[in-house]
Write an enzyme that holds these catalytic residues in place. Structure first.
Site, short mmCIF file in Angstrom:
data_model
loop_
_atom_site.label_atom_id
_atom_site.label_comp_id
_atom_site.label_asym_id
_atom_site.label_seq_id
_atom_site.Cartn_x
_atom_site.Cartn_y
_atom_site.Cartn_z
N VAL A 1 -81.51 32.53 59.97
CA VAL A 1 -80.71 33.75 60.03
C VAL A 1 -79.91 33.82 61.34
O VAL A 1 -80.33 33.29 62.36
CB VAL A 1 -81.63 34.98 59.89
CG1 VAL A 1 -80.86 36.28 60.08
CG2 VAL A 1 -82.29 34.97 58.52
N GLU A 2 -78.77 34.52 61.29
CA GLU A 2 -77.90 34.73 62.45
C GLU A 2 -77.38 33.41 63.03
O GLU A 2 -77.24 33.25 64.24
CB GLU A 2 -78.63 35.52 63.55
CG GLU A 2 -79.20 36.86 63.11
CD GLU A 2 -78.13 37.93 63.00
OE1 GLU A 2 -76.94 37.58 62.96
OE2 GLU A 2 -78.49 39.11 62.96
N GLY A 3 -77.07 32.46 62.18
CA GLY A 3 -76.57 31.17 62.63
C GLY A 3 -77.66 30.13 62.65
O GLY A 3 -78.66 30.29 63.35
#
Length: 801
Positions: free
Chosen positions: A495-497
């Site tokens: 998640v988030e990159g």
């Protein structure tokens, strides 16, 4: 005398570069030294005047422009690729903080000393002690796993108590908590339930609430924020899709400005078509934040010459015509996650977050708001896992016995448990320094470091825990205290990159541009092709950049040959921390020099040399982690236990930094330069060896014992005492063991030596009492503990699956 004069001349030049004296002041000092020392230099007098002549050229602007600046300017313009608007926005987003000092090669320790640790307000502490404690007690993660959702009472409590409005200002009904408080709250929830934590963290990180607060119009804030704060509105944010993950700039979803019908009237609006995937809270969301590429083919926004506006963010009710929502993905950990599809969805222009004037500004919004998710949400989840691991694996490795010895006393196990212990303290220390930075601004490089390294530490720590607990950790069921953290690791990593891209592209890619004192400004001047103003601006920057390079090379050589023993440290440094600060001076100078080598030699090619840039990012990150550990020790209550944890964690951080730097130099494309600067960085050979076996043994023993660090970490998580709870069962058994341990060990040793006879525990205890090895009261305590111990070792079994 000739050689004395030469040595004195070198000393003068070294001092001027070390202290970064200005060009004019340095030139005057060098002139005086040259005049005096050349009288004693014999046949070498010309060398001193040659150096002075070179400095004189730098002082004379027209000659410097002709001989140095203009050729370098032209060469770099050809080598550097043009900077797109998207790249510029990404680089300008957010702020810089202490990480910039570390990148400079000359950390300002007085500035570091002035950084105060984050604290909780009375309201924040009360929320942790009451509302969060109550929420944790309501959640049964095994029940959540079976039902694939939190129960209705938990959902209602989350909404009623404002868990979705922690970041929203009080004027809109939110709690307006600090980044540190948000992190502590999410960690405590995560220590009980990954699902509960993810559910609570998403509305408080990348989501409509944050975007509205930073960029929304007053009308949008009044419309949405009160409902979000009260939980009456459930938000989600649609960014990723089937072909868009970490490369958010490649969004294929479109919004076209056109005329259409809205509430019975023809208005100018947006025709949206989108297909989003992996969107947390999407299945139950009532309001959808959406990122898309905006086009205005008819010039309806007022600029007939502009068609493509780029990434834009809008906010729309989930029940808007054309929006399909409600189905779920299955990410393993059963939080709400699903797709959002929109076909021919028409919305008015004023649904763009910030209004029509913010059209095309979505990329900057996303970059800045993603930082909160990276800096708070995911690191808090990782920190909770690391701290729970410390407590549970430490306790279990003392309870579980093999070959008539606690498994935690085997050196192979201690290598793993010592790493768990060091990781837990590192995660807590990182949390405090990163959230302090977020309180002061929005440092995008720091949050990328936090996301990558916290979740990787979580992965390693949880894997160690699985190895130690072994079969007990594999079998799913309500007794398993490891499984859900293990299942949550891939979520945190992805998640988030994705972590691979965060490490290889973001940390050094952004770090070099944002943290280097001159590079970003130089890049901007290079975009002004043929501009005399750009050339002159570049001239001043280049002059300062050269001073920066030569100063850092000088500092690096001095630190390398003296083991940095005489380098400056904070006034607060004591005997324990002094050497660590000096090592940081050395590694900071090495990072600065190696970064300039990469940028100067490889230029735009560095973008494609991801393994090289990742290693430089690792060095930068580990220096920041080391600083967080020293800051953590500075404000926590001192103890031998804390010092041992910090010592091992510091040794690991600097060993990892050194390993990354050496790998960078060994693989540098220009082999001669790589070998030269390896010698410059480490003229006396490798400095950092990592923790010793003795330190690992001590820490492996300490994690099994009551100690101040265990108490500190226990205060940051939810630690139930219920004997029927997966965590509570282990903790109660461990606490009971501590009460009977002296007699338990005496009994086991006597039994093992044949001084007590018995085929089983009961007969051996009876014989021990009869021989007065232990008392009847002690035997009763051991019987109680042994029953708890055996129950603690059992795994679940089911009639059917």
């Amino acid at each position: 005398m000739m050689f004395v004069a030469l040595i004195l001349f070198i000393a003068v030049v070294t001092a001027l570069l070390y202290y970064r004296v200005s060009l004019f002041a340095g030139s005057v000092a060098l002139l005086a030294a040259t005049f005096v020392l050349s009288l004693f230099a014999g046949s070498m007098w010309w060398l001193f005047w040659l150096v002075l002549a070179g400095v004189a050229v730098l002082n004379y602007g027209p000659l410097r422009l002709t001989l140095l600046t203009r050729p370098v300017y032209g060469m770099l313009q050809k080598a550097m690729p043009p900077m797109s608007d998207t790249e510029r926005e990404a680089l300008e987003a957010g702020t810089t903080w202490w990480e910039k000092d570390l990148f400079s090669g000359h950390p300002d320790w007085a500035r570091f000393q002035a950084i105060q640790p984050p604290t909780l307000s009375e309201a924040e502490q009360s929320f942790l002690d009451n509302e969060v404690e109550t929420l944790c007690a309501m959640i049964d993660e095994w029940e959540v796993y079976q039902q694939h959702d939190l129960n209705e009472a938990t959902w209602a409590y989350l909404k009623e108590q404002g868990f979705f409005g922690l970041i929203i200002p009080e004027e809109f009904g939110g709690r307006d908590f600090s980044p540190y408080a948000q992190s502590r709250i999410m960690s405590k929830i995560a220590s009980r339930s990954i699902t509960g934590a993810v559910t609570a963290m998403v509305p408080n990180s990348l989501g409509p609430g944050e975007l509205l607060m930073k960029y929304g119009t007053e009308e949008q804030k009044q419309r949405w924020l009160p409902g979000l704060a009260k939980g009456e509105e459930i938000p989600c944010f649609g960014l990723t899709g089937p072909e868009v993950g970490s490369d958010a700039g490649a969004i294929p979803d479109t919004g076209v400005v056109c005329r259409g019908q809205f509430e019975g009237e023809e208005v100018v609006g947006l025709r949206l078509n989108f297909r989003k995937r992996w969107i947390t809270l999407a299945p139950i969301a009532t309001v959808v934040g959406l990122a898309f590429k905006l086009r205005d083919p008819d010039g309806l926004l007022g600029d007939p010459d502009k068609t493509d506006y780029g990434i834009t963010c809008a906010l729309l009710p989930a029940d808007t015509d054309g929006v399909q929502i409600g189905t779920r993905h299955n990410p393993g950990t059963p939080f709400m996650n699903g797709p959002i599809i929109g076909r021919d969805v028409f919305i008015p222009l004023d649904w763009i977050i910030g209004g029509p004037e913010m059209a095309g500004r979505g990329w900057r919004m996303l970059i800045e708001c993603l930082g909160v998710g990276r800096g708070i949400s995911l690191p808090s989840l990782a920190t909770a896992s690391g701290e729970m691991n410390y407590l549970m694996v430490g306790a279990y490795s003392r309870i579980r016995r093999q070959f008539n010895m606690e498994v935690g006393k085997f050196e192979g196990v201690q290598e793993a448990t010592a790493d768990i212990a060091a990781s837990a303290v590192t995660l807590e220390a990182m949390r405090e320094l990163v959230t302090r930075g977020l309180q002061d601004g929005a440092p995008s490089v720091v949050t990328a470091m936090a996301k990558y390294h916290a979740t990787e530490l979580m992965r390693t720590s949880v894997n160690h825990g699985m190895d130690v607990v072994s079969g007990r950790a594999i079998q799913m069921g309500p007794r398993n205290f490891m499984a859900f953290a293990y299942r949550g690791v891939p979520v945190a990593i992805t998640v988030e990159g994705a972590n691979i891209l965060t490490r290889s592209l973001m940390i050094f890619g952004q770090g070099a541009m944002r943290c280097h004192p001159y590079l970003f400004d130089e890049m901007q001047t290079l975009q002004e092709a043929g501009s005399e103003a750009g050339l002159r601006a570049f001239d001043g920057l280049l002059l300062r950049h050269l001073g920066h390079i030569f100063s850092n090379i000088t500092r690096l050589k001095l630190f390398g040959f003296t083991a940095s023993r005489f380098s400056p440290v904070p006034a607060s440094a004591d005997d324990f921390s002094r050497r660590w600060y000096q090592h940081l001076n050395h590694m900071s100078a090495a990072l600065a020099v190696c970064a300039d080598i990469a940028l100067g030699v490889l230029g735009g090619e560095l973008k494609r040399r991801e393994m090289l840039s990742a290693r430089l990012g690792d060095v930068h990150s580990q220096l920041f982690i080391a600083c967080s550990l020293l800051k953590f020790r500075e404000h926590e209550k001192r103890s031998e236990a804390l010092d041992l944890h910090i010592d091992v964690a510091m040794a690991l951080a600097l060993f990892r930094a050194q390993t990354a730097l050496l790998a960078y130099l060994e693989n540098f494309p220009v082999r001669f330069l790589g070998a030269t600067f390896r010698l410059a960085c480490f003229p006396l050979g490798r400095i950092h060896k990592g923790p010793s076996d003795e330190q690992l043994r001590r820490l492996g023993n300490l994690i099994m014992e009551p100690n101040p660090v265990r108490e500190l970490l226990a205060s940051r998580i939810y630690l139930p005492q219920d004997a029927e709870d997966a965590v509570g069962r282990v903790e109660r058994t461990y606490q009971t063991l501590l009460q009977v341990d002296d007699t338990w060990q005496r009994f086991l040793k006597a039994w093992g030596r044949g001084e007590v006879n018995g085929e089983d525990m009961d007969s051996a205890l009876a014989d021990a009492v009869s021989r007065e090895v232990i008392s009847e009261e002690a035997a009763a305590g051991i019987r109680q503990y042994d029953a708890m111990r055996f129950d603690c070792l059992l795994t679940d079994d089911f009639d059917s699956l």
